[in-house]
Write a protein that holds these residues in place. Structure first.
Motif, PDB file in Angstrom:
ATOM      1  N   HIS A   7       0.799  -1.223   0.000  1.00 19.04           N
ATOM      2  CA  HIS A   7       0.000   0.000   0.000  1.00 19.04           C
ATOM      3  C   HIS A   7       0.836   1.280   0.000  1.00 19.04           C
ATOM      4  O   HIS A   7       0.295   2.354  -0.234  1.00 19.04           O
ATOM      5  CB  HIS A   7      -0.980  -0.004   1.173  1.00 19.04           C
ATOM      6  N   ASN A   8       2.135   1.165   0.247  1.00 18.14           N
ATOM      7  CA  ASN A   8       2.980   2.357   0.114  1.00 18.14           C
ATOM      8  C   ASN A   8       3.653   2.404  -1.255  1.00 18.14           C
ATOM      9  O   ASN A   8       4.465   3.267  -1.523  1.00 18.14           O
ATOM     10  CB  ASN A   8       4.026   2.407   1.226  1.00 18.14           C
ATOM     11  N   THR A  76      -0.783   6.744   5.712  1.00 27.29           N
ATOM     12  CA  THR A  76      -1.761   6.653   4.636  1.00 27.29           C
ATOM     13  C   THR A  76      -1.135   6.030   3.397  1.00 27.29           C
ATOM     14  O   THR A  76       0.005   6.307   3.055  1.00 27.29           O
ATOM     15  CB  THR A  76      -2.299   8.061   4.301  1.00 27.29           C
ATOM     16  N   SER A  77      -1.927   5.206   2.729  1.00 25.69           N
ATOM     17  CA  SER A  77      -1.467   4.515   1.531  1.00 25.69           C
ATOM     18  C   SER A  77      -1.309   5.473   0.361  1.00 25.69           C
ATOM     19  O   SER A  77      -1.810   6.598   0.388  1.00 25.69           O
ATOM     20  CB  SER A  77      -2.483   3.440   1.145  1.00 25.69           C
ATOM     21  N   ASN A  80      -5.372   4.182  -4.049  1.00 28.67           N
ATOM     22  CA  ASN A  80      -5.889   2.893  -4.505  1.00 28.67           C
ATOM     23  C   ASN A  80      -6.423   3.058  -5.923  1.00 28.67           C
ATOM     24  O   ASN A  80      -6.464   4.173  -6.463  1.00 28.67           O
ATOM     25  CB  ASN A  80      -6.992   2.410  -3.564  1.00 28.67           C
ATOM     26  N   THR A  85      -7.527   6.645  -0.474  1.00 27.18           N
ATOM     27  CA  THR A  85      -6.378   6.208   0.313  1.00 27.18           C
ATOM     28  C   THR A  85      -6.906   5.540   1.583  1.00 27.18           C
ATOM     29  O   THR A  85      -8.086   5.643   1.907  1.00 27.18           O
ATOM     30  CB  THR A  85      -5.455   7.382   0.691  1.00 27.18           C
ATOM     31  N   THR A  87      -5.530   3.801   5.708  1.00 26.83           N
ATOM     32  CA  THR A  87      -4.482   3.304   6.581  1.00 26.83           C
ATOM     33  C   THR A  87      -4.419   1.804   6.310  1.00 26.83           C
ATOM     34  O   THR A  87      -5.392   1.211   5.853  1.00 26.83           O
ATOM     35  CB  THR A  87      -4.797   3.576   8.063  1.00 26.83           C
ATOM     36  N   TYR A  88      -3.288   1.203   6.577  1.00 27.12           N
ATOM     37  CA  TYR A  88      -3.140  -0.190   6.173  1.00 27.12           C
ATOM     38  C   TYR A  88      -2.301  -0.969   7.165  1.00 27.12           C
ATOM     39  O   TYR A  88      -1.603  -0.396   8.002  1.00 27.12           O
ATOM     40  CB  TYR A  88      -2.530  -0.286   4.773  1.00 27.12           C
ATOM     41  N   THR A  97      -0.183  -6.349   2.202  1.00 28.46           N
ATOM     42  CA  THR A  97      -0.739  -5.238   2.958  1.00 28.46           C
ATOM     43  C   THR A  97      -2.237  -5.178   2.669  1.00 28.46           C
ATOM     44  O   THR A  97      -2.689  -5.601   1.596  1.00 28.46           O
ATOM     45  CB  THR A  97      -0.083  -3.892   2.593  1.00 28.46           C
ATOM     46  N   CYS A  99      -5.889  -2.622   3.380  1.00 29.44           N
ATOM     47  CA  CYS A  99      -6.542  -1.454   3.971  1.00 29.44           C
ATOM     48  C   CYS A  99      -7.229  -1.913   5.248  1.00 29.44           C
ATOM     49  O   CYS A  99      -7.750  -3.021   5.322  1.00 29.44           O
ATOM     50  CB  CYS A  99      -7.592  -0.872   3.021  1.00 29.44           C
TER      51      CYS A  99
END
Length: 173
Positions: A7-8, A76-77, A80, A85, A87-88, A97, A99
Motif C-alpha cells: 500500500h505504500n 496513509t497509503s 488505490n 487512500t 491506513t493499512y 498489505t 486497507c
C-alpha cells in the motif's frame, strides 16, 4: 515468483519452488527470512525491520500469532485504484498489505519500540497464562486499549482470563 505492490507502493515479492513453502520474501530493498516465532527480542526486531520498508512509521497494533505476525500502521497509503487512500496493515504471514479501519489515534513509534523489554513482558505473560489454560490461540496484542486509556500488551487465556501489561512491564489486569 509472485510480485505485487504494498500500500505504500513498494514491491512485495515472494518466491517458492514447486508450490512448496515460500522460501524467498522481499519488500522494497529488504530480503527477509521468516522467523520461527516473534516472542523474543530477535523475532520482534526482525518483524519491526519490516515497518520502514512497508512505509509504517507509527504502529497502532501489533498482533503476534505464534509463527506469524502482523502490524497496523497509521500512515496513509498511496492512491488505490479508485483514487481513495487508507491506513493499512502489513501481514507477515501472507506477505501482503491490507486497507484497515483505523483502530486508534494513539499510535506508538516503531523506532522506539523496546523489543528486549517487550520480549520480557511476553515471557512473563506466557508464564502467567499457564495456570489459566495457556495463551488462547497463541495470540498476543500490542496497542491501544480504551478501558485503560493506554498502549498495552494483552492476551486472553484458555479460560478467558485477560492478562494486560503496560509497556513498562506492570501488570494491569
Amino acid at each position: 515468483m509472485h510480485w505485487q505492490l504494498a500500500h505504500n507502493g513498494v514491491p512485495l515479492v515472494t518466491g517458492q519452488c514447486d508450490l512448496g513453502a515460500i522460501t524467498y520474501r522481499r519488500i522494497g530493498d529488504v530480503t527477509w527470512q521468516p522467523q520461527k516465532h516473534f516472542e523474543d527480542a530477535a523475532g520482534l526486531d526482525a518483524l519491526l525491520d519490516l515497518a520502514a520498508p512497508a512505509g509504517i512509521e507509527d504502529l497502532a497494533l501489533v498482533q503476534l500469532n505464534g509463527e506469524t505476525a502482523s502490524f497496523e500502521g497509521t500512515n496513509t497509503s498511496v492512491a488505490n485504484l479508485d483514487g481513495s487512500t487508507c491506513t493499512y496493515d502489513f501481514d507477515e504471514g501472507t506477505w501482503q498489505t491490507y486497507c484497515t479501519e483505523q483502530l486508534t489515534n494513539m499510535p506508538f513509534p516503531a523506532a522506539s519500540f523496546d523489543t528486549a523489554k517487550m520480549a520480557g513482558i511476553l515471557a512473563t505473560m506466557r508464564a502467567d497464562a499457564a495456570a489459566h489454560g495457556g495463551i488462547d490461540h497463541d495470540q498476543f496484542f500490542v496497542g491501544w486499549m480504551d478501558s485503560v486509556q493506554s498502549n498495552v500488551v494483552w492476551t486472553v487465556t484458555g479460560d478467558a482470563t485477560n492478562i494486560i501489561y503496560s509497556f513498562d512491564g506492570v501488570r494491569l489486569q
